[in-house]
Design a protein around this motif. Structure first.
Motif, PDB file in Angstrom:
ATOM      1  N   LEU A  50       0.829  -1.208   0.000  1.00  0.00           N
ATOM      2  CA  LEU A  50       0.000   0.000   0.000  1.00  0.00           C
ATOM      3  C   LEU A  50       0.860   1.253   0.000  1.00  0.00           C
ATOM      4  N   LYS A  51       1.974   1.200   0.708  1.00  0.00           N
ATOM      5  CA  LYS A  51       2.882   2.343   0.753  1.00  0.00           C
ATOM      6  C   LYS A  51       3.580   2.539  -0.587  1.00  0.00           C
ATOM      7  N   MET A  73      -3.046  -0.974  -5.196  1.00  0.00           N
ATOM      8  CA  MET A  73      -3.473  -1.816  -4.083  1.00  0.00           C
ATOM      9  C   MET A  73      -4.889  -1.491  -3.620  1.00  0.00           C
ATOM     10  N   ARG A  74      -5.252  -0.231  -3.633  1.00  0.00           N
ATOM     11  CA  ARG A  74      -6.625   0.131  -3.223  1.00  0.00           C
ATOM     12  C   ARG A  74      -7.642  -0.406  -4.209  1.00  0.00           C
ATOM     13  N   THR A 100     -12.822  -7.130  -1.887  1.00  0.00           N
ATOM     14  CA  THR A 100     -13.815  -6.928  -0.827  1.00  0.00           C
ATOM     15  C   THR A 100     -15.231  -6.983  -1.389  1.00  0.00           C
ATOM     16  N   GLU A 101     -15.424  -6.365  -2.562  1.00  0.00           N
ATOM     17  CA  GLU A 101     -16.753  -6.284  -3.168  1.00  0.00           C
ATOM     18  C   GLU A 101     -17.040  -7.456  -4.112  1.00  0.00           C
ATOM     19  N   ASN A 102     -16.121  -8.423  -4.151  1.00  0.00           N
ATOM     20  CA  ASN A 102     -16.299  -9.629  -4.960  1.00  0.00           C
ATOM     21  C   ASN A 102     -16.544  -9.307  -6.431  1.00  0.00           C
ATOM     22  N   ARG A 103     -15.780  -8.378  -6.951  1.00  0.00           N
ATOM     23  CA  ARG A 103     -15.901  -8.018  -8.363  1.00  0.00           C
ATOM     24  C   ARG A 103     -14.529  -7.889  -9.026  1.00  0.00           C
ATOM     25  N   LEU A 104     -13.663  -8.809  -8.663  1.00  0.00           N
ATOM     26  CA  LEU A 104     -12.348  -8.858  -9.288  1.00  0.00           C
ATOM     27  C   LEU A 104     -12.510  -9.233 -10.760  1.00  0.00           C
ATOM     28  N   LEU A 144      -1.782 -10.850  -4.950  1.00  0.00           N
ATOM     29  CA  LEU A 144      -3.141 -11.052  -5.458  1.00  0.00           C
ATOM     30  C   LEU A 144      -3.458 -12.542  -5.561  1.00  0.00           C
ATOM     31  N   THR A 145      -2.477 -13.326  -5.999  1.00  0.00           N
ATOM     32  CA  THR A 145      -2.660 -14.771  -6.110  1.00  0.00           C
ATOM     33  C   THR A 145      -2.887 -15.396  -4.742  1.00  0.00           C
TER      34      THR A 145
END
Length: 330
Positions: free
Chosen positions: A6-7, A13-14, A21-25, A46-47
């Motif tokens: 994130l840094k 990353m966001r 989080t929203e299950n829309r990858l 991500l993996t």
């Protein structure tokens, strides 16, 4: 790990974290950016986030469970990593991937494919992969890693979500180097030359680079007072150390850093100096040199770099550069 990335790459990353989080990858991504900037590390994160057995909303990757460890060791049966075989990614490599597409995951319904240096896919191999992107299976995720997105087929680009990795902030890279035992003074110099933390560490610890820096400071010492010895120094010392074309270009980049620092001091910029160890000398030179002269000196260094890139002999280009600098002050 998540906080670290994130840094380093907050926007990327966001986007990925929110999508998870929203299950829309998405089913296909292009990670684009300079070499060594963190694309492969984020792809690994991500993996792991897809298979981690102890994930939480605060930390999507535990890095401790069986799945995380197997992915880290390139030993997970449902994760496939492809990189160039020689100069390119060949059709046979993509054919092998196609088998991974048509089969169900060995341990789950998820399958992830990471293609490194994706710009090196041949036209045939890229076209072979295209139809699988056009008709994705629900649980397949493809990530293309590239330094040259424009070299990917437009049809592939149009079917993927593009995430551009930004150059690391200098301060972030300098502090990261400090954790590796590299001083701030040396860290600022190498951070000026590369955005790759791995390359920066290697460069900072390379004895050739340490000696190169000394040669550059010595040359600057001659040039700042228009000492004709600068020409002899090029012939007797400089050429012996900067033997290759890319070595000379690096030497000119180091020389350019000194003059950029002098310019920033003349402009009363708040930007931290690149060459901290030469601060006293640079401040003196900033007071004793006209701003127009400094900008002209920088232009001449950039011209020398262009000439060498155009295959003008390195020694000739350096000798002419030195003669020009000496003439400026006489």
């Amino acid at each position: 790990m998540q906080a670290e990335y994130l840094k380093r790459q907050p926007v990327v990353m966001r986007i990925l974290t929110q999508s998870i989080t929203e299950n829309r990858l998405g089913h296909a991504y292009i990670f684009e950016g300079a070499r060594g900037i963190g694309k492969r590390e984020v792809a690994s994160w991500l993996t792991k986030a897809q298979f981690c057995m102890q994930a939480s909303p605060e930390n999507r990757v535990c890095n401790k469970c069986v799945n995380c460890r197997r992915i880290e060791e390139s030993n997970h049966p449902d994760v496939h990593f492809v990189e160039p075989d020689g100069a390119s990614i060949k059709t046979q490599q993509i054919k092998d991937l196609r088998q991974a597409f048509v089969k169900r995951g060995m341990e789950s319904d998820k399958k992830i494919i990471i293609i490194d240096q994706a710009e090196k896919m041949t036209a045939k191999s890229a076209n072979s992969l295209l139809k699988f992107i056009e008709e994705p299976e629900a649980e397949v995720l493809i990530v293309f890693l590239t330094t040259a997105v424009q070299r990917l087929l437009p049809t592939i680009q149009s079917r993927c979500q593009l995430l551009t990795f930004q150059p690391l902030a200098t301060e972030v890279l300098v502090r990261e180097l400090e954790t590796q035992g590299i001083s701030e003074a040396r860290g600022r110099v190498v951070a000026h030359l590369t955005q790759s933390s791995s390359e920066a560490i290697e460069m900072a610890q390379d004895e050739w680079f340490v000696e190169a820096r000394k040669h550059v400071v010595q040359l600057y010492g001659y040039l700042r007072v228009a000492d004709p010895m600068a020409l002899i120094y090029i012939q007797t010392d400089w050429i012996g150390h900067f033997k290759e074309k890319n070595n000379t270009q690096l030497g000119l980049d180091l020389l350019l850093a000194l003059y950029e620092d002098k310019l920033h001091l003349q402009l009363v910029s708040e930007q931290p100096l690149i060459c901290m160890q030469q601060e006293k000398m640079l401040k003196q030179d900033a007071l004793n040199t006209k701003l127009l002269t400094t900008t002209y000196e920088i232009e001449q260094i950039l011209t020398a770099k262009k000439r060498i890139e155009a295959n003008v002999g390195a020694q000739l280009a350096m000798e002419e550069l030195v003669l020009t600098f000496v003439a400026i002050k006489n």
